[in-house]
Design an enzyme around this catalytic site. Structure first.
Site, PDB file in Angstrom:
ATOM      1  CB  CYS A  40      -0.895  -0.043   1.273  1.00 20.22           C
ATOM      2  SG  CYS A  40      -2.162  -1.391   1.232  1.00 20.22           S
TER       3      CYS A  40
ATOM      4  CG  HIS B 249      -2.848   3.585   2.531  1.00 18.62           C
ATOM      5  ND1 HIS B 249      -3.374   3.324   1.304  1.00 18.62           N
ATOM      6  CD2 HIS B 249      -2.981   2.160   3.149  1.00 18.62           C
ATOM      7  CE1 HIS B 249      -3.827   1.842   1.344  1.00 18.62           C
ATOM      8  NE2 HIS B 249      -3.539   1.448   2.334  1.00 18.62           N
TER       9      HIS B 249
ATOM     10  CG  ASN C  71      -6.380  -0.689   2.085  1.00 24.91           C
ATOM     11  OD1 ASN C  71      -5.866  -0.351   1.028  1.00 24.91           O
ATOM     12  ND2 ASN C  71      -5.960  -1.226   3.237  1.00 24.91           N
TER      13      ASN C  71
HETATM   14  N1  ACO Z   1     -17.422  -7.612  12.226  1.00 27.31           N
HETATM   15  C1  ACO Z   1     -17.889  -7.739  13.475  1.00 27.31           C
HETATM   16  N2  ACO Z   1     -17.071  -7.961  14.229  1.00 27.31           N
HETATM   17  C2  ACO Z   1     -15.475  -8.023  13.986  1.00 27.31           C
HETATM   18  C3  ACO Z   1     -15.301  -7.893  12.751  1.00 27.31           C
HETATM   19  C4  ACO Z   1     -16.218  -7.450  11.761  1.00 27.31           C
HETATM   20  N3  ACO Z   1     -16.088  -7.434  10.383  1.00 27.31           N
HETATM   21  N4  ACO Z   1     -13.804  -7.912  12.597  1.00 27.31           N
HETATM   22  C5  ACO Z   1     -13.643  -8.283  13.814  1.00 27.31           C
HETATM   23  N5  ACO Z   1     -14.587  -8.314  14.708  1.00 27.31           N
HETATM   24  C6  ACO Z   1     -14.535  -8.536  16.104  1.00 27.31           C
HETATM   25  C7  ACO Z   1     -13.528  -9.362  16.699  1.00 27.31           C
HETATM   26  O1  ACO Z   1     -13.651 -10.774  16.446  1.00 27.31           O
HETATM   27  C8  ACO Z   1     -13.345  -8.913  18.067  1.00 27.31           C
HETATM   28  O2  ACO Z   1     -13.982  -9.786  18.624  1.00 27.31           O
HETATM   29  P1  ACO Z   1     -13.757 -10.484  20.362  1.00 27.31           P
HETATM   30  O3  ACO Z   1     -13.453  -9.233  20.990  1.00 27.31           O
HETATM   31  O4  ACO Z   1     -15.099 -11.249  20.367  1.00 27.31           O
HETATM   32  O5  ACO Z   1     -12.677 -11.190  19.888  1.00 27.31           O
HETATM   33  C9  ACO Z   1     -13.737  -7.688  17.979  1.00 27.31           C
HETATM   34  O6  ACO Z   1     -14.622  -7.343  16.839  1.00 27.31           O
HETATM   35  C10 ACO Z   1     -12.855  -6.405  18.250  1.00 27.31           C
HETATM   36  O7  ACO Z   1     -11.796  -6.797  16.968  1.00 27.31           O
HETATM   37  P2  ACO Z   1     -10.527  -6.286  16.752  1.00 27.31           P
HETATM   38  O8  ACO Z   1      -9.532  -6.785  15.789  1.00 27.31           O
HETATM   39  O9  ACO Z   1      -9.757  -5.736  17.905  1.00 27.31           O
HETATM   40  O10 ACO Z   1     -10.942  -4.824  16.233  1.00 27.31           O
HETATM   41  P3  ACO Z   1     -10.431  -3.239  15.729  1.00 27.31           P
HETATM   42  O11 ACO Z   1     -11.104  -2.565  16.289  1.00 27.31           O
HETATM   43  O12 ACO Z   1      -8.850  -3.801  15.908  1.00 27.31           O
HETATM   44  O13 ACO Z   1     -10.775  -3.305  14.201  1.00 27.31           O
HETATM   45  C11 ACO Z   1      -9.454  -3.747  12.244  1.00 27.31           C
HETATM   46  C12 ACO Z   1     -10.111  -4.377  13.430  1.00 27.31           C
HETATM   47  C13 ACO Z   1     -10.515  -2.919  11.426  1.00 27.31           C
HETATM   48  C14 ACO Z   1      -8.891  -5.101  10.923  1.00 27.31           C
HETATM   49  C15 ACO Z   1      -8.378  -2.928  12.517  1.00 27.31           C
HETATM   50  O14 ACO Z   1      -7.459  -3.573  13.161  1.00 27.31           O
HETATM   51  C16 ACO Z   1      -7.570  -2.240  11.472  1.00 27.31           C
HETATM   52  O15 ACO Z   1      -7.936  -1.370  10.504  1.00 27.31           O
HETATM   53  N6  ACO Z   1      -6.098  -2.361  11.402  1.00 27.31           N
HETATM   54  C17 ACO Z   1      -5.392  -2.039  10.279  1.00 27.31           C
HETATM   55  C18 ACO Z   1      -5.537  -2.909   9.123  1.00 27.31           C
HETATM   56  C19 ACO Z   1      -5.105  -2.276   7.860  1.00 27.31           C
HETATM   57  O16 ACO Z   1      -4.820  -0.962   7.796  1.00 27.31           O
HETATM   58  N7  ACO Z   1      -4.445  -3.157   6.765  1.00 27.31           N
HETATM   59  C20 ACO Z   1      -4.157  -2.503   5.642  1.00 27.31           C
HETATM   60  C21 ACO Z   1      -2.624  -2.335   5.535  1.00 27.31           C
HETATM   61  S1  ACO Z   1      -2.407  -1.828   3.842  1.00 27.31           S
HETATM   62  C22 ACO Z   1      -1.711  -3.194   2.757  1.00 27.31           C
HETATM   63  O17 ACO Z   1      -0.365  -3.336   2.852  1.00 27.31           O
HETATM   64  C23 ACO Z   1      -2.747  -4.036   2.323  1.00 27.31           C
END
Ligand code: ACO
Length: 325
Positions: free
Chosen positions: A103, A243, A273
């Site tokens: 990315c 990004h 994204n």
């Molecule tokens: N819907 C509902 N619940 C969900 C979902 C979903 N889609 N996804 C995860 N949950 C749940 C989890 O299972 C967890 O439940 P639990 O507490 O019972 O275990 C709870 O929600 C919280 O999960 P977290 O992973 O802590 O949620 P968070 O607030 O961190 O959000 C996310 C997750 C959106 C993926 C976030 O961590 C994020 O955006 N990270 C960065 C990712 C990113 O930018 N990646 C791309 C990089 S660029 C590249 O090179 C491709």
């Protein structure tokens, strides 16, 4: 820029995985994304964006001397998608290569292209960011399938005596973070008459929390370093184009930089994204809607798998889109 026609909303995703529109919007800011159809390839999306960029810049394809395609979803392992794109566009006398920094790829590619122009080696360089990451998404994994979309964006760089264009560059990589975000792509060697292991479909694997922490830290740090290298201060920055991964990452970075919301460009609500395409797609929309004006100082910051990151300060030139058409 180019986006595929097929729209996938949060409500559509509710049909595949246990999630909700409310959860996705509040945790990411994303409402819908575009998915490459069977008619879309990385090259076809890149070609569409490139044709528009060349037309707006008033540059004939035969005048392009170098083509850099930032992508981590090339259509084939070889040849490079850039070579296929070069032919598709009717670019006849240019070097062409793919660049993969996930990315962060577009900002890496813009930085590389700029060095060729600045060194006087080439006068006209086409820089493209195109990705179809949804090909590698497991649509039963709610942690990743809600985040990504497909698309492409392109810019034309040209030599100029004016003090504008890319003013500074910061590139970074920390391979210790490689296990946090990856798509396996290696298959075992095939020996004649030997046993061949079956190769599982490669799907993206991500440790979202680790990537989140890294992104918030690096976005602010890379932006500050790029601004400093450009001899500017935060007060000189008119627009921040980060990004587009997660609105909470963007908001946290903007708070660290003490940038008001109106100086931050966001379109991830509509596209999710799009990897290497996200920043040039923002540039295209910002120029189109008048958010980019001649003389503005713009900070571009990308981050992604690697883990990698990159930042540029760009002074938007008088010949950029929004002015030309
Ligand atoms: N819907 C509902 N619940 C969900 C979902 C979903 N889609 N996804 C995860 N949950 C749940 C989890 O299972 C967890 O439940 P639990 O507490 O019972 O275990 C709870 O929600 C919280 O999960 P977290 O992973 O802590 O949620 P968070 O607030 O961190 O959000 C996310 C997750 C959106 C993926 C976030 O961590 C994020 O955006 N990270 C960065 C990712 C990113 O930018 N990646 C791309 C990089 S660029 C590249 O090179 C491709």
């Amino acid at each position: 820029m180019y986006i595929p026609e097929r729209v996938l909303t949060n409500h559509d995703l509710e049909q595949f995985v246990e999630t909700s529109d409310e959860w996705i919007v509040s945790r990411t800011g994303i409402r819908e994304r575009r998915l490459a159809t069977s008619a879309d390839t990385t090259v076809s999306m890149a070609a569409s964006a490139s044709r528009q960029a060349l037309r707006v810049a008033g540059v004939d394809p035969t005048d392009v001397e170098l083509l850099i395609l930032a992508t981590d979803t090339p259509d084939k392992l070889m040849p490079s998608s850039a070579s296929v794109l070069q032919h598709e566009l009717g670019i006849t006398r240019a070097g062409a290569f793919d660049l993969d920094a996930a990315c962060a790829g577009f900002v890496y590619a813009l930085s590389v292209g700029t060095q060729f122009v600045r060194a006087g080696v080439y006068r006209t360089v086409l820089v493209v960011g195109a990705d179809a990451l949804t090909r590698y998404i497991d649509f039963t994994d709610r942690g990743t399938c809600i985040l990504f979309g497909d698309g492409a964006g392109a810019v034309v760089l040209q030599a100029s005596d004016a003090h504008e264009g890319v003013l500074s560059t910061v590139l970074g990589s920390d391979g210790r973070g490689a296990p946090h975000l990856y798509v396996d792509g290696i298959r075992p060697a095939e020996v004649p008459n030997g046993a061949v292991d079956s190769v599982p479909l490669p799907h993206m694997k991500m440790n979202g929390a680790e990537v989140f922490k890294f992104a918030v830290k690096v976005m602010g740090e890379a932006a500050v370093e790029a601004i400093d290298r450009a001899g500017l201060t935060l007060a000189d920055i008119d627009l921040f184009i980060p990004h587009q991964a997660n609105l909470r990452i963007i908001d946290a970075s903007a708070r660290r930089l003490e940038l008001p919301r109106e100086k931050v460009f966001v379109n991830l609500d509509r596209y999710g994204n799009t990897s290497a395409a996200s920043i040039p797609m923002c540039i295209a929309e910002a120029a189109e809607c008048g958010r980019l004006q001649p003389g503005m100082n713009v900070v571009l910051v990308g981050f992604g798998a690697g883990l990698s990151w990159a930042a540029n300060v760009v002074r938007w030139g008088a010949t950029g889109i929004g002015q030309g058409e």
